[in-house]
Design a protein around this motif. Structure first.
Motif, PDB file in Angstrom:
ATOM      1  N   ASN A   4       0.696  -1.165  -0.119  1.00 22.13           N
ATOM      2  CA  ASN A   4      -0.060   0.053   0.124  1.00 22.13           C
ATOM      3  C   ASN A   4       0.970   1.292  -0.077  1.00 22.13           C
ATOM      4  O   ASN A   4       0.648   2.246  -0.816  1.00 22.13           O
ATOM      5  N   GLU A   5       2.107   1.111   0.840  1.00 24.93           N
ATOM      6  CA  GLU A   5       2.955   2.399   0.558  1.00 24.93           C
ATOM      7  C   GLU A   5       3.682   2.699  -0.699  1.00 24.93           C
ATOM      8  O   GLU A   5       3.637   3.630  -0.985  1.00 24.93           O
ATOM      9  N   LEU A   6       3.567   1.530  -1.349  1.00 23.92           N
ATOM     10  CA  LEU A   6       4.224   1.663  -2.910  1.00 23.92           C
ATOM     11  C   LEU A   6       3.181   2.042  -3.704  1.00 23.92           C
ATOM     12  O   LEU A   6       3.580   2.936  -4.491  1.00 23.92           O
ATOM     13  N   LEU A   7       1.898   1.507  -3.536  1.00 22.89           N
ATOM     14  CA  LEU A   7       0.620   2.273  -4.365  1.00 22.89           C
ATOM     15  C   LEU A   7       0.653   3.753  -4.367  1.00 22.89           C
ATOM     16  O   LEU A   7       0.539   4.518  -4.898  1.00 22.89           O
ATOM     17  N   VAL A   8       0.845   4.204  -2.946  1.00 26.59           N
ATOM     18  CA  VAL A   8       0.615   5.858  -2.566  1.00 26.59           C
ATOM     19  C   VAL A   8       1.858   6.483  -3.363  1.00 26.59           C
ATOM     20  O   VAL A   8       1.494   7.527  -4.006  1.00 26.59           O
ATOM     21  N   LYS A   9       3.075   6.005  -3.085  1.00 23.41           N
ATOM     22  CA  LYS A   9       4.371   6.458  -3.809  1.00 23.41           C
ATOM     23  C   LYS A   9       4.090   6.479  -5.136  1.00 23.41           C
ATOM     24  O   LYS A   9       4.424   7.813  -5.944  1.00 23.41           O
ATOM     25  N   CYS A  10       3.693   5.561  -5.756  1.00 22.90           N
ATOM     26  CA  CYS A  10       3.822   5.388  -7.314  1.00 22.90           C
ATOM     27  C   CYS A  10       2.316   6.356  -7.806  1.00 22.90           C
ATOM     28  O   CYS A  10       2.880   6.958  -8.929  1.00 22.90           O
ATOM     29  N   GLU A  11       1.284   6.535  -7.013  1.00 25.03           N
ATOM     30  CA  GLU A  11       0.383   7.142  -7.571  1.00 25.03           C
ATOM     31  C   GLU A  11       0.708   8.891  -7.577  1.00 25.03           C
ATOM     32  O   GLU A  11       0.651   9.408  -8.331  1.00 25.03           O
ATOM     33  N   ALA A  12       1.470   9.047  -6.431  1.00 28.21           N
ATOM     34  CA  ALA A  12       2.108  10.394  -6.432  1.00 28.21           C
ATOM     35  C   ALA A  12       3.017  10.800  -7.745  1.00 28.21           C
ATOM     36  O   ALA A  12       2.830  11.880  -8.135  1.00 28.21           O
ATOM     37  N   ALA A  13       3.897   9.874  -7.857  1.00 35.76           N
ATOM     38  CA  ALA A  13       4.775  10.029  -8.805  1.00 35.76           C
ATOM     39  C   ALA A  13       4.024  10.211 -10.067  1.00 35.76           C
ATOM     40  O   ALA A  13       4.530  11.144 -11.139  1.00 35.76           O
ATOM     41  N   TYR A  14       2.992   9.220 -10.510  1.00 29.28           N
ATOM     42  CA  TYR A  14       2.630   9.184 -11.727  1.00 29.28           C
ATOM     43  C   TYR A  14       1.622  10.476 -11.738  1.00 29.28           C
ATOM     44  O   TYR A  14       1.747  11.170 -13.055  1.00 29.28           O
ATOM     45  N   GLN A  15       1.424  11.058 -10.885  1.00 33.39           N
ATOM     46  CA  GLN A  15       0.431  12.443 -10.823  1.00 33.39           C
ATOM     47  C   GLN A  15       1.375  13.432 -11.276  1.00 33.39           C
ATOM     48  O   GLN A  15       0.690  14.428 -11.961  1.00 33.39           O
ATOM     49  N   ASN A  16       2.482  13.425 -10.942  1.00 35.66           N
ATOM     50  CA  ASN A  16       3.589  14.435 -11.308  1.00 35.66           C
ATOM     51  C   ASN A  16       4.395  14.002 -12.475  1.00 35.66           C
ATOM     52  O   ASN A  16       5.631  14.579 -12.783  1.00 35.66           O
ATOM     53  N   TYR A  17       4.303  13.033 -12.961  1.00 40.22           N
ATOM     54  CA  TYR A  17       4.738  12.657 -14.240  1.00 40.22           C
ATOM     55  C   TYR A  17       6.407  12.188 -13.815  1.00 40.22           C
ATOM     56  O   TYR A  17       7.300  12.576 -14.603  1.00 40.22           O
ATOM     57  N   GLU A  18       6.487  11.650 -12.585  1.00 41.66           N
ATOM     58  CA  GLU A  18       7.862  11.324 -12.133  1.00 41.66           C
ATOM     59  C   GLU A  18       8.022   9.677 -12.427  1.00 41.66           C
ATOM     60  O   GLU A  18       8.197   9.111 -11.358  1.00 41.66           O
ATOM     61  N   PHE A  19       8.372   9.260 -13.677  1.00 42.99           N
ATOM     62  CA  PHE A  19       8.281   8.072 -13.922  1.00 42.99           C
ATOM     63  C   PHE A  19       9.572   7.204 -13.381  1.00 42.99           C
ATOM     64  O   PHE A  19       9.463   5.964 -13.114  1.00 42.99           O
ATOM     65  N   LEU A  20      10.614   7.987 -13.372  1.00 45.32           N
ATOM     66  CA  LEU A  20      11.771   7.500 -12.556  1.00 45.32           C
ATOM     67  C   LEU A  20      11.599   7.049 -11.263  1.00 45.32           C
ATOM     68  O   LEU A  20      12.086   6.123 -10.697  1.00 45.32           O
ATOM     69  N   THR A  21      10.715   7.631 -10.376  1.00 46.10           N
ATOM     70  CA  THR A  21      10.460   7.436  -9.085  1.00 46.10           C
ATOM     71  C   THR A  21       9.660   6.390  -9.177  1.00 46.10           C
ATOM     72  O   THR A  21       9.959   5.453  -8.172  1.00 46.10           O
TER      73      THR A  21
END
Length: 161
Positions: A77-94
């Motif tokens: 779930n922590e990974l999901l939250v981090k990836c959702e935020a990264a996708y929202q900011n177009y930070e695919f590297l993250t």
């Protein structure tokens, strides 16, 4: 690079490049990405190998899961939250780094190593084994959706409809 490493590694390179600076392309970068890809693939294979007799219609309820399996779902779930935020900011590297770290640190180096005994030695329909399989099912399902695109809305967590 395409002929040497294949389409999947080229896609991973494109998705893990920091586009804020000049994007680099070298044999060393592709070798490292190949290693990351293998970690992801081997993690997925481990999950699949241990889900061959698992029925996703018979998930173990969170309250009945082993504490370690609930921990793995919490990390997922922590990974999901981090990836959702990264996708929202177009930070695919993250996203790429987060999934790699999850596979290497939380899963391969810790969780998967510990649950092997339960998966291989416990009775086939025992609660302890099904608990681990339920966690593996959610991990595999989520990771296969996170890598190509973001699958979760900000409120999606384990146990959500």
């Amino acid at each position: 690079m395409f002929k040497k490493y294949g389409a999947d590694i080229c896609r991973l390179w494109a998705g893990s490049a920091d586009y804020h600076v000049d994007v680099r392309c070298s044999d060393e970068i592709f070798k490292q990405l190949s290693q990351n890809y293998l970690k992801f693939r081997n993690t997925a294979k481990f999950c699949l190998d241990n889900l061959t007799d698992f029925d996703p219609n018979q998930l173990t309820a969170p309250a009945d899961m082993e504490a370690l399996d609930r921990w793995a779902i919490t990390k997922l779930n922590e990974l999901l939250v981090k990836c959702e935020a990264a996708y929202q900011n177009y930070e695919f590297l993250t996203v790429s780094h987060a999934v790699n770290d999850f596979c290497v640190v939380e899963l391969s180096s810790f969780y998967l190593d510990i649950i092997k005994d339960r998966l291989y030695c416990e009775e086939k329909d025992g609660l302890a084994r099904r608990s681990a399989q339920t966690a593996l099912y959610f991990i595999l399902d989520t990771m296969t959706k996170i890598m190509p695109r973001c699958c979760a809305s900000p409120g999606m967590r384990f146990g959500s409809p």
